[in-house]
Design a protein around this motif. Sequence first.
Motif: not given
Length: 161
Positions: A31-37, A39-44, A137-138, A143-146
């Motif tokens: 959960s901590a790892i996914l939350a970190n990801i 937070n970066r992905l959904f920052a806006p 979401l767009e 996500l680019g290379p991911l």
Amino acid sequence: MNSAVSSLPRLPKFPKPLALPLGLIPTAANSAILANILNRLFAPELADGELDFLEERVMLIEARDARLSYKLTLKNGRISAADSKQTHDLSIDGTVYDFLLLATRREDADTLFFNRRLRLGGDTELGLYVKNFLDALELDDRLGPLLKLLNGATTVIGKLP
């Protein structure tokens, strides 16, 4: 034998030898790892308050074939791992393949839920908020290379017996 049952397509499953060690990782760590990801992905979206509907609510996400569980909440405008003892308000479970189909937009959420490939439990109104948020979401540019990696993983898992 019932022909309707025998004609159902076989759905891809995450390989059991890979799922075994994944199931040993504690939910709090996942959960901590996914939350970190996220937070970066959904920052806006987090900055704009678009996820405020999750404030102090707990969402449980389970990829049952990979034995992975995530418990997430929103605190002070950030996604964080929820305490494992907290009861969840919403649960979403499915297979890794179904979550990949959703993430790569190869399949829409309505189809996956309607066909019971993704299952929703608990507060259905909260589930609808989550689904609508994800639908709007767009993420292709972010996500680019991911996204290429996720598409490749979806293709590989989709070909598994």
